[in-house]
Scaffold this motif. Structure first.
Motif, short mmCIF file in Angstrom:
data_model
loop_
_atom_site.label_atom_id
_atom_site.label_comp_id
_atom_site.label_asym_id
_atom_site.label_seq_id
_atom_site.Cartn_x
_atom_site.Cartn_y
_atom_site.Cartn_z
N ILE B 56 0.85 -1.18 0.00
CA ILE B 56 0.00 0.00 0.00
C ILE B 56 0.89 1.23 0.00
O ILE B 56 1.73 1.39 0.90
CB ILE B 56 -0.89 0.05 1.26
N PRO B 57 0.75 2.12 -0.98
CA PRO B 57 1.60 3.31 -1.00
C PRO B 57 1.31 4.21 0.20
O PRO B 57 0.17 4.30 0.67
CB PRO B 57 1.26 4.01 -2.32
N GLY B 58 2.33 4.88 0.72
CA GLY B 58 2.20 5.73 1.89
C GLY B 58 1.56 7.07 1.58
O GLY B 58 1.16 7.34 0.45
N SER B 59 1.48 7.90 2.59
CA SER B 59 0.84 9.21 2.44
C SER B 59 1.86 10.26 2.04
O SER B 59 3.06 10.07 2.21
CB SER B 59 0.20 9.65 3.75
N ILE B 60 1.34 11.39 1.55
CA ILE B 60 2.18 12.56 1.31
C ILE B 60 1.69 13.65 2.26
O ILE B 60 0.50 13.91 2.34
CB ILE B 60 2.07 13.02 -0.14
N MET B 61 2.63 14.25 3.02
CA MET B 61 2.25 15.26 4.00
C MET B 61 3.07 16.51 3.80
O MET B 61 4.11 16.47 3.15
CB MET B 61 2.52 14.73 5.41
N ASP B 62 2.59 17.62 4.38
CA ASP B 62 3.41 18.82 4.34
C ASP B 62 4.32 18.81 5.57
O ASP B 62 4.31 17.86 6.35
CB ASP B 62 2.55 20.09 4.23
N ARG B 63 5.11 19.87 5.76
CA ARG B 63 6.14 19.81 6.79
C ARG B 63 5.57 19.76 8.19
O ARG B 63 6.25 19.37 9.13
CB ARG B 63 7.12 20.97 6.64
N ASN B 64 4.32 20.18 8.36
CA ASN B 64 3.68 20.07 9.67
C ASN B 64 2.88 18.78 9.79
O ASN B 64 2.04 18.64 10.66
CB ASN B 64 2.79 21.28 9.92
N GLN B 65 3.14 17.86 8.87
CA GLN B 65 2.50 16.55 8.84
C GLN B 65 0.99 16.63 8.66
O GLN B 65 0.24 15.79 9.15
CB GLN B 65 2.88 15.73 10.07
N THR B 66 0.54 17.68 7.95
CA THR B 66 -0.84 17.71 7.50
C THR B 66 -0.94 16.79 6.29
O THR B 66 -0.18 16.95 5.34
CB THR B 66 -1.23 19.14 7.06
N ILE B 67 -1.84 15.84 6.35
CA ILE B 67 -1.91 14.87 5.26
C ILE B 67 -2.52 15.51 4.03
O ILE B 67 -3.55 16.18 4.09
CB ILE B 67 -2.71 13.64 5.71
#
Lengths: 489, 468
Positions: B56-67
Motif C-alpha cells: 500500500i503506498p504511503g501518504s504525502i504530508m506537508d512539513r507540519n504533517q498535515t496529510i
C-alpha cells in the motif's frame, strides 16, 4: 511455496549470488595478474571456480524452481543439474585432455554461459533447455576445433576457396534470407534458423590471419581487401549494421597489428566514418537509431522505447538487483538476445553487470596474453583476431544497451540466446585455445623454457626491418621441421 | 615478430581504454540518473495496483504533517480489497508539488520509491513480508507548508505565473505555486495542458531586469573599481554603437552601480556587460547554474539558458546582460540565485523532501547541501546591500510592507510588442539574517515594481508571521 516466502528467499539470495560472482571474478583476475607478471610459470589450478559455478547454477535454478504457487518445479531443478553436469564434464574433459588449455579462460566463458542459462530460464523456460543444448553443440564444436586446429599452421590451398565462400554466403543470405527484426540475416531449415553472418566471422578471422601472416606488398594484399570489403558489404546488404561494424573493427585491428600500416588503417577508418555518415543520411532506420540514442525519452512510446526500457530496467536494479524472479525483465524488448545485459542488471544488479563487462575484459587480456606467447605470426593473429572479435562484439552491444553508442542489434557472446552465436563464439574460443595448446606443446618439446629464452635473445638483436622479419619466419620454418621430426606432437 | 608484439600491446591498450570508458559511462550514468529512470511514469515495475496491492503506498504530508494524500480502502468484495488514493481538499493548493498519479506528475510519481518502501533496508522489507498481513510503503513529508501554499494561491488570484518561496540556508522549498492549476481530487475533468505544467520548475521565462543581479555579480568579481563607475543615462543611450532604451525611456541621469540597480537602468548594465565581456558573463552565469542540467535529488527542472559565445555580437551581449535577448530562466532557478546572495555566495540545493516517515513513525531526515559557490561572500554582501537599496529607495519599494529589512530586485521582461511584459520580483528577507527567499513571476501582468513586488512583500510578511 507462496509468493511472500519466495520473495523473502529471493531478496536474501541476491547477496549470495553477488558473492559468488564476485568470487569468480576476483579469483580469475588474480590468476590473470599472476600469469602475466610472475617470472615463474604459474602452476595449473582451477581455484575452486568449478565448484563455485556449480553452487551458483544449482542455487539459481533451485530458486527458480520454487517460483510460482505450484509445488517445487522438478523440471527446472533438473535443468540446473543438467547444466552443471555439462559444464563440469566439458571443463574436466578438456582440462585433462589438452594440457595446454587455458583453464581460467574456459571457466570465465562457462560463467557467462551459465548467467545466460539462468536469465533464459527466468525469462522463457522453454528456451533455457534449447540454450543448454546449443551450449552442448558449442562444446562439441570447441572439442573438434581443439583436435584439428593445433595441427594446422596455415590455410594453404583452402585459403582461396574460403575467400570466395565467405562473401558468397553473405550475399546469398542478403538476397534470399528470411527477415527478422528489420534485417535479412537468417536462413531457415525447417524449425532451425541460422545466421550465417555469425559463422562467416570464423572464416573472416582465419583468412585475415592467413593473409597477413607474412609481409606483403600492397598489390599482394588486394585480394584480402576485396574479401574484407565484400564481406562487409554482404552484411550491410543484410541490413545487419551491428555485424557490419563488428567485421569492420576486427579487420582494422588485425590489419593494423600485422602491418603497422597507419596509412591504410587511417584511410579505411576515414572511409568507415564516411560510410556511417552516408548511411545516416540515406537510411531512415539508421536515423531512428541515432535519435533513440541521443534522447530515448523524447519519443518513449516509439523510437526510444527499447533503450528507455533498458535504462529503466538497469535503474531499477540497484547495486545487488531486484532479486532473481522479482523484477520484470520480460518487458524489455529482445530481453533474451540483444538486451540480456539489461535483464541481468535488473535482477542480479549493476555490480554483477559491471562484472560481466569485467569478464569480457579478462577474456580479452588472457587471449592477448596467449597471442603474445604464440610462436608464429599466423597463430598470433588468429588468437588476437578471435579475442578482438569477442571483445568488440560485447562492447558494441553492451555500449548500445547502456546508451553509450547507438544501438545495433547483435548478440552478447556466450550469454544471449541463439545457436549460431553460441557455436560461433565457441569456435572462436577454440581458435584461441588451440594457440594456447600449441604454445604449451612447444614449451614441452624444447625442455621447458629454453627455446623461449633463445627466442628472446635473438629478439634483442632487433627485428625492425624486413630482413629480420624474414629471419623470424625462418624460425617458424624450423618449428615446422620440429613437427616433422615428431618432436612435437 | 617483435613489432607484432608491440602492436598487440597497443591494440590491447586501445581496447582496454574502450572498456574502461564503457564501465565508467555505465556506472556514472547509473549513479546520476538511476533514480529518475526508476521513477519514470513509463516504468511498469512500480505501477501501483489498487486491487489487492502487494504494497500500500504511503501518504504525502506537508512539513507540519498535515496529510495531503493518503491511501484508503474503498470496498471489500469477493475477497478483493480495493484501495484508492484520497487527495485531500487542500491538496489543490499544492497541485503541482503533490502531483497526480493519473497525469504522471509530481511527488505521486517522483517519490514512488519512498511511497512504496523500496528505500527500506533488507530487514524491514523481509519483516514486512514475513510478519505483516499487508506491506506498507513509507510516508513522504514534504518541505512545503500547505498554509503558505493556500495563502499564495489565493493571493495570486487568476494571474498566470509562478511563485517559489524557499529557505536560502537549507534550500527547503516552503511553497511552490504554479498557475493555472488543477485539483488532483477532481477526476475526469477536462484539463488544459497548461494547468498540468509546473511552471515553477519547467517554465522558461525571459528574466528581464532580475538578470542584472547576475551581471552585477560578474562585474563585481572581475572589474576593479566598478562601484565608482558612472555613466550618464539619457533614457535612450548609445552604448558602443548599440541604442539601449530604459523602461519607459526614462532618463536616470548620472548613475553608479548601486543607483543603477535601484532604478534598474538598462543603459548602465548594457555597458557593464560589454565591459565584462561574453567570457566572464558566461562564466559567472554558468557558475550560477545557467546552461546546466540540474540533477537535484528531489525535483526535475528545465534548463536556464544563457546562449552567449564568442560569436555573440555586441547588441545581443548588451541585451543579455539586461536579461532580454535569448536569455531564459526558470522561477525556481531565480529563487536559487536570490538564495545564493542571501546565503553568502553558496547555491543551496532546492529540496522538496523534508523526511521519510517509516512504518513505525520514525522520521528519516533528508540533509541539505550546497551545490557550489559562484561568488565570494564579499560580492554577496555587496549585492545584498544593493538589493536592499532597490526595496528601500528604488523600483522595489512596494515590497516594503514586510515589516523586515527586505532585499529585492524587480524585473519587467519584454515579451514582444502588443503584449504586456512579465512582472518579476526576486528577493529575500530579513536582509541582515535571511530566512526566506522568494521568486515571483506573473505572466503579462505589467511591471515588476507595480505588480510583482507588492505580492512578494505580502508573501514574505505572511511567511514571517508563520515563524519562518
Amino acid at each position: 511455496m507462496n509468493d511472500k516466502q519466495y520473495e523473502i528467499l529471493a531478496l536474501t539470495l541476491r547477496y549470495w549470488f553477488v558473492l559468488l560472482i564476485v568470487y569468480v571474478f576476483v579469483k580469475s583476475t588474480a590468476r590473470t595478474f599472476r600469469d602475466i607478471f610472475s617470472d615463474q610459470p604459474v602452476k595449473r589450478s582451477t581455484g575452486n571456480i568449478p565448484f563455485v559455478l556449480v553452487l551458483f547454477t544449482l542455487t539459481a535454478f533451485g530458486l527458480l524452481a520454487m517460483q510460482g504457487s505450484q509445488a517445487f518445479n522438478v523440471d527446472t531443478a533438473l535443468l540446473g543439474v543438467l547444466a552443471s553436469a555439462i559444464v563440469l564434464f566439458q571443463f574436466y574433459l578438456l582440462y585433462y585432455l589438452f594440457p595446454g588449455i587455458d583453464e581460467i579462460l574456459l571457466l570465465i566463458i562457462n560463467t557467462l554461459a551459465i548467467l545466460g542459462f539462468i536469465m533464459l530460464q527466468r525469462l522463457t523456460p522453454e528456451l533455457a533447455l534449447r540454450q543448454v543444448q546449443w551450449f552442448a553443440v558449442g562444446c562439441a564444436v570447441l572439442f573438434g576445433t581443439l583436435l584439428i586446429m593445433p595441427r594446422i599452421n596455415s590455410l594453404k590451398r583452402f585459403s582461396s576457396p574460403l575467400m570466395i565462400l565467405g562473401p558468397a554466403v553473405l550475399f546469398f543470405v542478403a538476397f534470399f534470407g528470411g527477415e527478422s527484426g528489420g534485417a535479412t540475416s537468417k536462413l531457415s531449415f525447417g524449425s532451425i534458423s541460422v545466421q550465417p553472418s555469425e559463422f562467416v566471422k570464423v572464416i573472416f578471422i582465419m583468412i585475415l590471419a592467413d593473409s597477413l601472416k607474412e609481409v606483403k606488398t600492397f598489390r599482394e594484399k588486394i585480394p584480402l581487401f576485396l574479401f574484407a570489403a565484400a564481406s562487409i558489404l554482404g552484411v550491410v546488404l543484410q541490413k545487419d549494421l551491428g555485424s557490419a561494424l563488428h567485421y569492420f573493427i576486427v579487420f582494422l585491428f588485425v590489419y593494423q597489428i600485422s602491418t603497422n600500416d597507419w596509412l591504410i588503417t587511417t584511410v579505411a577508418s576515414g572511409a568507415g566514418v564516411l560510410a556511417a555518415v552516408a548511411g545516416y543520411k540515406i537510411f531512415p532506420h539508421v536515423q531512428v537509431r541515432v535519435e533513440a540514442w541521443k534522447n530515448p525519452w523524447a519519443d518513449i512510446g516509439g523510437k526510444g522505447w527499447q533503450v528507455a526500457q533498458s535504462l529503466m530496467a538497469m535503474g531499477s536494479g540497484g547495486l545487488v538487483g531486484m532479486g532473481l524472479g522479482l523484477g520484470t525483465p520480460y518487458v524489455i524488448p529482445a530481453s533474451r538476445t540483444d538486451f540480456i545485459f539489461a535483464a541481468i542488471c535488473e535482477e542480479f544488479g549493476i555490480l554483477a553487470g559491471g562484472i560481466v563487462i569485467g569478464f569480457y575484459v579478462l577474456v580479452l587480456i588472457r587471449s592477448m596474453y596467449k597471442a603474445n606467447l604464440a610462436q608464429s605470426p599466423y597463430d598470433m593473429l588468429l588468437a588476437c583476431g578471435s579475442a578482438i572479435s569477442l571483445a568488440v562484439q560485447a562492447f558494441i552491444i553492451i555500449g548500445g544497451v547502456v546508451k553509450m553508442i547507438p544501438l545495433t542489434g547483435i548478440t552478447l557472446p556466450f550469454i544471449s540466446y541463439g545457436g549460431s552465436s553460441m557455436v560461433t563464439s565457441f569456435a572462436l574460443l577454440g581458435l584461441i585455445l588451440s594457440v594456447s595448446i600449441k604454445n604449451e606443446r612447444l614449451v614441452k618439446a624444447t625442455d621447458g623454457y629454453e627455446y623461449l629464452d633463445e627466442n628472446q635473445d635473438s629478439e634483442q638483436e632487433g627485428f625492425e626491418d624486413e630482413e629480420n622479419r624474414e629471419q623470424e619466419l625462418d624460425d617458424g620454418g624450423e618449428m615446422k621441421s620440429l613437427y616433422r621430426d615428431g618432436r612435437i606432437r | 615478430m617483435k613489432h607484432l608484439k608491440r602492436n598487440l600491446r597497443g591494440a590491447l591498450i586501445a581496447l582496454l581504454g574502450l572498456f574502461l570508458l564503457l564501465t565508467g559511462y555505465f556506472y556514472y550514468n547509473l549513479f546520476l540518473y538511476s533514480d529518475r529512470w526508476f521513477s519514470d511514469p513509463n516504468n511498469t515495475r512500480v505501477r501501483v495496483d489498487m486491487v489487492n496491492p502487494e504494497i500500500i503506498p504511503g501518504s504525502i504530508m506537508d512539513r507540519n504533517q498535515t496529510i495531503l494524500v493518503e491511501t484508503k480502502t474503498k470496498s471489500e468484495r469477493n475477497n478483493d480489497v480495493v484501495y484508492y488514493r484520497d487527495y485531500h481538499k487542500n491538496s489543490k493548493y499544492a497541485a503541482h508539488v503533490v502531483g497526480s498519479k493519473q497525469y504522471g506528475i509530481g511527488a505521486e510519481v517522483l517519490y514512488i520509491r519512498y511511497l512504496l518502501g523500496y528505500d527500506n533496508n533488507l530487514f524491514e522489507r523481509i519483516y514486512q513480508k514475513a510478519f505483516l498481513d499487508q506491506e506498507q510503503g513509507n510516508n513522504v513529508i514534504l518541505t512545503i507548508d500547505i498554509r503558505l501554499q493556500k495563502f499564495i494561491s489565493n493571493a495570486m488570484g487568476n494571474e498566470k505565473g509562478s511563485i517559489v518561496l524557499m529557505n536560502p540556508k537549507t534550500g527547503e522549498i516552503l511553497a511552490m505555486v504554479s498557475k493555472p492549476s488543477f485539483d488532483p481530487s477532481d477526476k475526469g475533468e477536462e484539463l488544459e495542458e497548461e494547468s498540468l505544467f509546473n511552471k515553477a520548475a519547467f517554465g522558461q521565462y525571459t528574466p528581464g531586469s532580475i538578470m542584472k543581479v547576475v551581471t552585477a555579480a560578474a562585474a563585481l568579481e572581475s572589474v576593479e573599481g566598478i562601484h565608482d563607475y558612472v555613466i550618464d543615462c539619457k533614457g535612450s543611450t548609445e552604448v558602443n554603437g548599440v541604442i539601449v532604451n530604459c523602461y519607459g525611456e526614462e532618463a536616470h541621469g548620472e548613475v553608479n552601480l548601486s543607483r543603477a540597480m535601484e532604478v534598474s537602468c538598462n543603459a548602465y548594465f548594457a555597458q557593464v556587460s560589454l565591459d565584462v565581456g561574453w567570457n566572464q558573463l558566461k562564466k559567472t552565469g554558468e557558475a550560477f547554474g545557467f546552461n546546466k542540467d540540474f540533477l537535484f535529488s528531489d525535483l526535475k527542472t528545465s534548463k536556464s539558458q544563457l546562449p552567449i559565445t564568442s560569436q555573440t555580437d555586441a547588441e545581443e551581449l548588451a541585451w543579455s546582460g539586461v536579461g532580454q535577448g535569448r536569455v531564459l530562466v526558470t522561477p525556481i532557478h531565480m529563487a536559487m540565485i536570490a538564495s545564493t546572495i542571501a546565503n553568502g555566495g553558496a547555491i543551496p540545493e532546492p529540496r522538496l523532501i523534508y523526511g521519510i516517515q517509516t512504518r513505525t513513525g520514525k522520521v528519516r531526515m533528508h540533509n541539505s547541501n550546497n551545490l557550489n559557490s559562484p561568488i565570494s561572500p564579499e560580492t554577496a554582501q555587496a549585492l545584498s546591500n544593493m538589493m536592499v537599496g532597490v526595496v528601500e529607495n528604488g523600483t522595489g519599494f512596494r515590497a516594503q510592507s514586510t515589516g523586515m529589512l527586505t532585499a529585492g530586485k524587480t524585473g519587467t521582461a519584454e515579451v514582444g510588442s502588443g503584449k504586456q511584459p512579465h512582472a518579476w520580483f526576486i528577493g529575500f528577507a530579513p536582509a541582515e539574517k535571511p530566512t526566506l527567499a522568494v521568486s515571483v513571476v506573473l505572466e503579462n501582468a505589467g511591471t515588476g515594481g507595480r505588480n510583482a513586488a507588492p505580492l512578494a512583500g505580502k508573501i514574505l510578511r505572511e511567511a514571517a508571521s508563520l515563524g519562518y
